[in-house]
Motif scaffolding. Sequence first.
Motif, short mmCIF file in Angstrom:
data_model
loop_
_atom_site.label_atom_id
_atom_site.label_comp_id
_atom_site.label_asym_id
_atom_site.label_seq_id
_atom_site.Cartn_x
_atom_site.Cartn_y
_atom_site.Cartn_z
N ILE A 151 0.85 -1.19 0.00
CA ILE A 151 0.00 0.00 0.00
C ILE A 151 0.88 1.24 0.00
O ILE A 151 0.65 2.20 -0.75
N LEU A 152 1.93 1.23 0.82
CA LEU A 152 2.84 2.37 0.89
C LEU A 152 3.58 2.55 -0.45
O LEU A 152 3.74 3.67 -0.93
N ALA A 153 4.02 1.44 -1.05
CA ALA A 153 4.69 1.52 -2.34
C ALA A 153 3.75 2.07 -3.41
O ALA A 153 4.16 2.90 -4.24
N ALA A 154 2.50 1.64 -3.39
CA ALA A 154 1.53 2.15 -4.37
C ALA A 154 1.34 3.66 -4.19
O ALA A 154 1.25 4.40 -5.18
N LEU A 155 1.30 4.12 -2.95
CA LEU A 155 1.12 5.55 -2.69
C LEU A 155 2.35 6.35 -3.15
O LEU A 155 2.20 7.43 -3.73
N ILE A 156 3.55 5.83 -2.93
CA ILE A 156 4.78 6.47 -3.43
C ILE A 156 4.70 6.57 -4.96
O ILE A 156 4.96 7.63 -5.55
N ASP A 157 4.33 5.47 -5.60
CA ASP A 157 4.27 5.43 -7.06
C ASP A 157 3.25 6.41 -7.61
O ASP A 157 3.55 7.19 -8.52
N LEU A 158 2.06 6.41 -7.07
CA LEU A 158 1.06 7.28 -7.66
C LEU A 158 1.30 8.76 -7.33
O LEU A 158 1.01 9.62 -8.16
N ALA A 159 1.92 9.07 -6.21
CA ALA A 159 2.27 10.46 -5.92
C ALA A 159 3.33 10.95 -6.90
O ALA A 159 3.22 12.06 -7.45
N GLY A 160 4.35 10.12 -7.15
CA GLY A 160 5.37 10.50 -8.13
C GLY A 160 4.78 10.65 -9.51
O GLY A 160 5.09 11.60 -10.24
N GLY B 78 2.84 13.64 11.35
CA GLY B 78 3.92 14.24 10.61
C GLY B 78 5.19 13.42 10.57
O GLY B 78 6.22 13.87 10.07
N LYS B 79 5.15 12.18 11.08
CA LYS B 79 6.34 11.33 11.09
C LYS B 79 6.53 10.66 9.73
O LYS B 79 5.57 10.19 9.12
N LEU B 80 7.78 10.62 9.29
CA LEU B 80 8.12 9.99 8.02
C LEU B 80 7.95 8.48 8.13
O LEU B 80 8.56 7.84 8.99
N VAL B 81 7.12 7.92 7.26
CA VAL B 81 6.83 6.49 7.26
C VAL B 81 7.62 5.77 6.17
O VAL B 81 8.18 4.71 6.40
N ALA B 82 7.64 6.37 4.98
CA ALA B 82 8.34 5.77 3.84
C ALA B 82 8.72 6.87 2.86
O ALA B 82 8.12 7.94 2.86
N SER B 83 9.71 6.57 2.04
CA SER B 83 10.09 7.49 0.97
C SER B 83 10.51 6.66 -0.22
O SER B 83 10.80 5.46 -0.10
N GLY B 84 10.54 7.29 -1.38
CA GLY B 84 10.92 6.55 -2.57
C GLY B 84 11.11 7.45 -3.76
O GLY B 84 10.90 8.67 -3.69
N ARG B 85 11.51 6.82 -4.82
CA ARG B 85 11.80 7.53 -6.06
C ARG B 85 11.33 6.67 -7.21
O ARG B 85 11.49 5.45 -7.19
N GLY B 86 10.74 7.31 -8.23
CA GLY B 86 10.28 6.59 -9.40
C GLY B 86 10.78 7.23 -10.67
O GLY B 86 11.07 8.43 -10.71
N VAL B 87 10.88 6.41 -11.71
CA VAL B 87 11.22 6.88 -13.05
C VAL B 87 10.00 6.60 -13.91
O VAL B 87 9.44 5.49 -13.89
N TYR B 88 9.56 7.61 -14.68
CA TYR B 88 8.33 7.54 -15.44
C TYR B 88 8.58 7.85 -16.91
O TYR B 88 9.41 8.72 -17.23
N LEU B 89 7.87 7.19 -17.81
CA LEU B 89 8.01 7.39 -19.24
C LEU B 89 7.18 8.60 -19.66
O LEU B 89 5.95 8.57 -19.58
#
Length: 139
Positions: free
Chosen positions: A60-69, A124-135
């Motif tokens: 769920i967290l990964a999906a949220l990172i992906d869709l926000a990016g 306000g606590k950091l739960v997860a972070s990430g980076r994506g590359v998009y076409l």
Amino acid sequence: MGDATVVDFATLDRMVRNAPFHAWLGVSLKSVSDEGVEIALPWREEFVSDPNVRYTHGGILAALIDLAGDYAVAARLGRGVPTIDMRVDYHRTALPGPLVAKARVIKMGGTLATAEAEIHDENGKLVASGRGVYLTLAR
């Protein structure tokens, strides 16, 4: 392709909510600006990974990172983009409660874009972070 958003809040919010998976998640656009986007995710019991501890599943967290990016990029292009690559770091368990993902474009190119996102809990606590590359190449 500049650094400015090309869609307004209402249009981007409709784009975010349009996909059936996004509707199931319950996500909505919280803000959009030239600096990036914020996407809100309300709590759902179906997100629980461990019934004893009741933390949110990492998918769920990964999906949220992906869709926000993705929507940080979409705000600049006016359309959604497919994900080419993504990485997620989990910093703490996300216990029951709403989450907010903040994402910004790092590099916008004619073929690829890179965006980064952070997820914070209701305190306000950091739960997860990430980076994506998009076409970004026009289809």
